[in-house]
Structure formats: structure tokens, C-alpha cells
Design an enzyme around this catalytic site. Structure first.
Site, PDB file in Angstrom:
ATOM      1  N   ARG A  90     -12.457  -1.771  -1.475  1.00 22.14           N
ATOM      2  CA  ARG A  90     -13.227  -2.976  -1.186  1.00 22.14           C
ATOM      3  C   ARG A  90     -12.945  -3.997  -2.282  1.00 22.14           C
ATOM      4  O   ARG A  90     -12.911  -3.659  -3.471  1.00 22.14           O
ATOM      5  CB  ARG A  90     -14.741  -2.661  -1.128  1.00 22.14           C
ATOM      6  CG  ARG A  90     -15.164  -1.810   0.052  1.00 22.14           C
ATOM      7  CD  ARG A  90     -15.074  -2.585   1.358  1.00 22.14           C
ATOM      8  NE  ARG A  90     -15.584  -1.833   2.497  1.00 22.14           N
ATOM      9  CZ  ARG A  90     -14.835  -1.079   3.291  1.00 22.14           C
ATOM     10  NH1 ARG A  90     -13.540  -0.952   3.038  1.00 22.14           N
ATOM     11  NH2 ARG A  90     -15.368  -0.450   4.312  1.00 22.14           N
ATOM     12  N   GLU A 139     -12.228 -12.723   2.108  1.00 20.38           N
ATOM     13  CA  GLU A 139     -11.016 -12.594   2.914  1.00 20.38           C
ATOM     14  C   GLU A 139     -11.018 -13.591   4.066  1.00 20.38           C
ATOM     15  O   GLU A 139     -12.019 -13.695   4.780  1.00 20.38           O
ATOM     16  CB  GLU A 139     -10.888 -11.164   3.432  1.00 20.38           C
ATOM     17  CG  GLU A 139     -10.701 -10.152   2.304  1.00 20.38           C
ATOM     18  CD  GLU A 139     -10.490  -8.729   2.807  1.00 20.38           C
ATOM     19  OE1 GLU A 139     -10.600  -8.491   4.035  1.00 20.38           O
ATOM     20  OE2 GLU A 139     -10.224  -7.844   1.975  1.00 20.38           O
ATOM     21  N   HIS A 143      -5.113  -6.906   3.920  1.00 22.18           N
ATOM     22  CA  HIS A 143      -6.031  -5.863   4.402  1.00 22.18           C
ATOM     23  C   HIS A 143      -5.385  -5.035   5.515  1.00 22.18           C
ATOM     24  O   HIS A 143      -5.866  -4.970   6.648  1.00 22.18           O
ATOM     25  CB  HIS A 143      -7.343  -6.482   4.894  1.00 22.18           C
ATOM     26  CG  HIS A 143      -8.507  -5.524   4.823  1.00 22.18           C
ATOM     27  ND1 HIS A 143      -9.778  -5.923   4.532  1.00 22.18           N
ATOM     28  CD2 HIS A 143      -8.579  -4.180   5.006  1.00 22.18           C
ATOM     29  CE1 HIS A 143     -10.590  -4.879   4.530  1.00 22.18           C
ATOM     30  NE2 HIS A 143      -9.876  -3.808   4.815  1.00 22.18           N
TER      31      HIS A 143
END
Length: 602
Positions: free
Chosen positions: A290, A319, A338
Site C-alpha cells: 500500500r 493514485e 499498480h
């Protein structure tokens, strides 16, 4: 007051008494399924779980898939229900369609708020999140409307681990930077000399499913692997040749650090200026967990100072990150958008996992991946509410007293009560203690449905003991005691005479209180947070500590001192509304009469 002990060990692998609950019914109103205590003549202590309805006219249930799902998952759903795949809906379109659906499956892009549950008019009974995070689902509203929420937490494990290893190797050999250089027409072999992985020490921070798989693969690359996870079973680590160490030892000895911890209040920005300063110079960091576990500004400073040689990041605090982010643009940082779960196999795995969970829920099976609590009757909650709060907070306190490197395996819970042992159903309390122990260090949501399963998965053995007291059974409980065996404590005074971390509490006037730490009697409300100090019992200590807190504008809501004898050792328990700064806590620790202290967040 005499006491007769009535003890019974309760296995977390016991048959789930809710297994036969059906989530399908022809009734237009959801029926109530009661979970009675053994004495059926005491209905006021029943737990009520709202059952789910599906296919109100007896036909197949309808499942709405609101975001792209793998074909294998869709086929599985179609074998059980009518499936409506409607993508890119507006919130208004979703609210209109949901009243015709018994289940909803989403990924991260669809917000499932209170309006969705209100618009369903009671028909929506299962929400499936195809992935781990459930930030886009209003759990409180789901529970209020009797809707079960399930997720798919395991299918991404291998994909995330493989991506972590890919970033590790590409970072070490400057793959991304040299690729960009060659494509720009350059040929700078000397500039992109890398480092070898063989013989280097990798610290895996968070030894859950992904961390374990990363460790296995790193061992295959010839790396020495250590891990920090105070709650990981040591035998599981040793089985694959991994040594569990303290947080500080991991930072100080690692050549590479790979992060695999959940984002919780305890892990938020856990890598910061202070922790970077403890690392070996030239350390390399990988993060596929994370973004929020790293203070990104501090990482840039550590890179510029040469403390961190390189970083490889798949996740970010925000993000997507800003295009001009100093971290993203740093020449010694490798970044990906990601992609941890982005393999074809993982996407299919997630689709199958969530489809099986949703179908199982509609079929009457209680999914181990349920992330919200079942409904409990208002009558039972009214009586048990303060004890439920007490149980969770005792679990949270106990686990925070465990020193890093000690895996929590054995938990013993003792209840003292004047009620007969067959007249007190402790399943909800046991679940809340499990919740308090596991949730602060995990991204798992623990509730009555999945508590025993979650504990078993983590190698946590929980036993319960009920001590029958003489007196009036007006209150369901007198005290709850939580003991953690075979662990080291960061606050030695919390150890009982037999060596377990031990905390005890009771409810006074409806408010949970901490009444014992180790062998010391205390009395402090479990509100805000707590500072525990072991001190030499002498005049002026309360005033000295209170003055330090007051100067830092930290409000004290309660203070209690328990001692073994006058002028001997004492424990001061201080309830505070705010979290003291590190400087304030340091001042408390520097008081000559203070022998040890610990700050505990509730």
C-alpha cells in the site's frame, strides 16, 4: 465471594452453528434466524441474524455484474442465477436497476453507497467485491440493510508476489533506466552497473500470504531472507528457512526491503525520516503493498542523501500520482501503475473466487470472506454493547503489549459471571477479542461470521474459561481477562506470574474499564488511548507526569495508580484523549523514577 471454575477449551475449528442458515427464501420479508443460548427460556440473550432473500417469486436469483469480470467467473454465475452484465453505469442507472437484483458484483470503480441499499428496497442481499479492498462499499449501510459483503482476498497472492520479485530484480539491474537509455539512442553500459542478489539480505516486512510467497522466491534466488511480523507463526517462517526478527533489526541488517503490510493506523508512514535513519546505507526498497506505508517525501530525502540507493514502487499514497511527482521522476526510482494483481491468471482467479463466494452466500453458506458483521437484535446489543466494546479493546491492548518478533499463537479468555455457563453465549465476545488482536495488524475484517476461521488461518489458538461466581446474575459478566501465552512483552509489568501478557477489564456504569495489567490493579476508562508507566512509588509522580502532558496540550481523562506496596513499585495508568508527541513521551521516559512505559492506542 466464592468462585467455582467451569472451564472449557473452545476450538476455533468447531463446526459453525450458522452453517445451515439459508439466504434464499420465498418470503417477501427477510425472516429472523435466532442464535439462542443453550437455555431456550432466556430469549433476551438471543443473537438475531437477518437472513437474506433471493428470487422472491421462487425463480432464479438475479446477479448484477457492474464491472468487467473474467469469463470463468461469469460462467459460474450463469449456472446458478440470471446474470446481468451492465458496465459503466451512472449512479442513477445503478440505483434504478438494483431493485431488481439479489446480488451485486463490483471491482474498485463502482461506489456502493447507502443510496444503493435504499434503492434496492430490501432485495439486495449480497455485494461481492472482486478484489481485496472494500473502500468503495458502505459496510455500515450494508449491515443495516441486512446485506452480506464478501471479497476475494486470496486470488491475487501469486501475481503480487511475482511482481514484487520482478521489481526487485529489475531495480537491482537498472532494467527500466537502461531500457529508456537505449531507446533514447544511448549506450551507457558503465552507468547502469547493477548489484547481485545472491548472498544479499532481504527483509520481508509483513509475513502474510504475499510476503511468504516473496520469501520463497527470494530464497530460490540465493538471498538470505529475514522477516518482521510480530504476529506471524514462527514455525511457518522456519519451515521455509526464514528468520523472524524485530522491526529495528530488520531495518538495520537488510540490503533489500520488501513491503507487504496492510495500511492501518499503526503502519501509516511506518517508513519515515526516523526509520530511514536506522537503515543500512545503500538499502533498496520494494513496495507492492500500500502506498501509504511510506512517507513519500521522506523517501525522496533518503534517496537524495544516499541512505536509500534505489526504490521500486507499484503503489502510491495517491493514485495516480502527480505527473511532476519528485518521487516518480527520481532517476533511481522504478515505478509501475499498480500492476500487482494484473495478470490474466489472477484476474480469472479473482473472478472465480468472488463468483463462488456470491453463489455460496445466496445458497445459504456463510462465506469465510464475509467482511461485515451480521445483524444482532437491539435487545441483545443493548445488554452486551459495553462488553463487546470491552472485549475488542482488551484484545487491542494485549496485542500492542507484545514485543516485535513474538508471534501470537495462544490466547486464553476468562469470563467471570454469576450466570450459569449454559446461559451465556460468548461467541460475539470471542469474535470481538479476535477482532481486537488481528485487525490492528491486518487488512482482514473480523466479525461473528469469520472470526474463528480467521483465527485458525493465522495459527491463533483461542480457549475460553468461564468462572461461576456467587451473587446476582443481573449483569451478564463481571470481568473479562485476556492472556497471550508464549510471547515477549514490550512492557514487562504486563506479564502475569506465569509469564503471559495479561489484561483484565470490567464494565462500570456502562463504561468499559481496564482493571488489571499483569499483577497490578489499575482502574482507567478505555476511552481515547492509554499510557502505562511502571515507576518507583513516591510522592509527586502524578503531578510530574500530568504537568508534562499538560504542557503539550494533551488532555488527561482518567488516571489510576496500582502498587504492590507503599514506596515500592507502582503502575500508573493514564487515559489521554490525544496522542502525545514523541518528544512528550520521551520526557515521560526520562523521569528518573519511571522504570518503563508504553503508549497504547485504542
Amino acid at each position: 465471594m466464592s468462585a467455582a471454575a467451569a472451564s472449557s477449551a473452545i476450538s476455533v475449528a468447531a463446526t459453525n452453528p450458522l452453517k445451515t442458515l439459508s439466504l434464499s427464501s420465498r418470503s417477501l420479508l427477510p425472516p429472523s434466524i435466532s442464535l439462542p443460548s443453550r437455555n431456550l427460556n432466556t430469549p433476551r440473550r438471543r443473537l438475531i441474524l437477518v437472513a437474506c432473500t433471493a428470487g422472491g417469486d421462487g425463480s432464479k436469483p438475479t446477479i448484477l455484474v457492474a464491472e468487467k469480470l473474467g469469463e470463468a467467473g461469469v460462467k459460474l454465475l450463469e449456472g446458478f442465477a440470471n446474470v446481468d452484465c451492465s458496465y459503466n453505469m451512472t449512479p442513477e442507472e445503478l440505483n434504478t436497476k438494483i431493485s431488481l437484483c439479489d446480488a451485486l458484483i463490483v471491482r474498485s470503480g463502482t461506489k456502493v453507497g447507502r443510496e444503493v441499499f435504499e434503492s434496492s428496497r430490501g432485495r439486495l442481499k449480497v455485494v461481492g467485491r472482486a478484489g481485496v479492498g472494500i473502500d468503495n462499499v458502505d459496510l455500515s449501510a450494508a449491515t443495516e440493510f441486512g446485506c452480506l459483503v464478501v471479497n476475494a482476498p486470496t486470488a491475487n497472492t501469486i501475481a503480487a508476489a511475482e511482481h514484487g520479485i520482478a521489481l526487485l530484480a529489475s531495480m537491482a539491474r537498472n532494467v527500466a533506466q537502461s531500457d529508456a537509455s537505449v531507446k533514447a539512442g544511448e549506450w551507457k553500459r558503465n552507468k547502469y552497473v547493477g548489484v547481485s542478489l545472491v548472498g544479499k539480505t532481504l527483509a520481508v516486512m509483513g509475513f502474510g500470504k504475499v510476503g511468504t510467497e516473496v520469501a520463497r522466491r527470494a530464497k530460490g534466488l540465493g538471498m538470505r531472507v529475514i522477516a518482521h511480523d510480530p504476529y506471524a507463526p514462527a514455525d511457518r517462517a522456519h519451515a521455509i528457512g526464514v528468520e523472524l526478527v524485530s522491526f529495528d533489526e530488520a531495518l538495520a541488517t537488510a540490503d533489500f526491503i520488501s513491503l507487504h503490510m496492510p495500511l492501518t493506523p499503526a503502519t501509516s508512514k511506518i517508513l519515515n525520516d526516523e526509520t530511514f535513519a536506522k537503515m543500512k546505507k545503500g538499502v533498496r526498497i520494494v513496495n507492492v503493498a500500500r502506498g501509504g506505508v511510506i512517507d513519500e517525501d521522506a523517501l525522496v530525502r533518503a534517496l537524495d542523501a544516499g541512505i536509500v540507493a534505489q526504490a521500486a514502487l507499484d503503489v502510491f499514497t495517491k493514485e495516480p500520482p502527480a505527473k511532476d511527482s519528485p518521487l516518480v521522476q527520481h532517476e533511481r526510482v522504478t515505478v509501475t501503475p499498480h500492476l500487482g494483481a494484473s495478470t490474466m491468471e489472477a484476474q480469472e482467479g479473482v473472478a472465480i473466487e468472488i463468483a463462488e463466494a456470491v453463489v455460496g452466500a445466496l445458497n445459504g453458506e456463510l462465506a469465510a470472506t464475509a467482511v461485515n458483521a451480521p445483524m444482532v437484535s437491539a435487545e441483545v446489543l443493548t445488554e452486551l454493547k459495553p462488553y463487546v466494546i470491552l472485549a475488542e479493546k482488551l484484545g487491542r491492548l494485549a496485542v500492542q503489549l507484545v514485543a516485535g518478533g513474538s508471534g501470537v499463537k495462544n490466547v486464553k479468555v476468562s469470563y467471570t459471571s454469576a450466570r450459569a455457563t449454559d446461559d451465556l453465549d460468548t461467541r460475539l465476545l470471542r469474535a470481538m477479542i479476535t477482532k481486537g488482536i488481528i485487525e490492528p495488524i491486518s487488512d482482514v475484517y473480523v466479525n461473528l461470521v469469520n472470526a474463528d476461521f480467521t483465527a485458525k488461518q493465522r495459527g491463533l489458538r483461542l480457549s475460553e474459561e468461564r468462572v461461576l461466581l456467587d451473587g446476582s446474575p443481573e449483569n451478564p459478566l463481571e470481568t473479562i481477562t485476556v492472556q497471550l501465552g508464549n510471547v515477549e512483552s514490550k512492557f514487562a509489568s504486563s506479564l502475569s506470574e506465569s509469564g503471559e501478557v495479561k489484561v483484565e477489564g470490567r464494565v462500570k456504569d456502562g463504561i468499559p474499564h481496564l482493571t488489571k495489567v499483569g499483577s497490578f490493579e489499575v482502574d482507567v476508562t478505555l476511552e481515547g488511548s492509554i499510557i502505562l508507566c511502571r515507576q518507583v512509588d513516591q510522592p509527586g509522580m502524578i503531578g510530574t507526569v500530568g504537568s508534562i502532558l499538560g504542557e503539550s496540550n494533551v488532555n488527561v481523562n482518567f488516571m489510576s495508580v496500582g502498587r504492590i506496596a507503599p514506596r515500592k513499585q507502582a503502575i500508573m495508568a493514564i487515559g489521554v484523549d490525544d496522542q502525545p508527541s514523541k518528544e512528550t513521551l520521551k520526557k515521560i521516559g526520562e523521569i528518573p523514577a519511571v522504570e518503563e512505559f508504553v503508549f497504547l492506542k485504542l
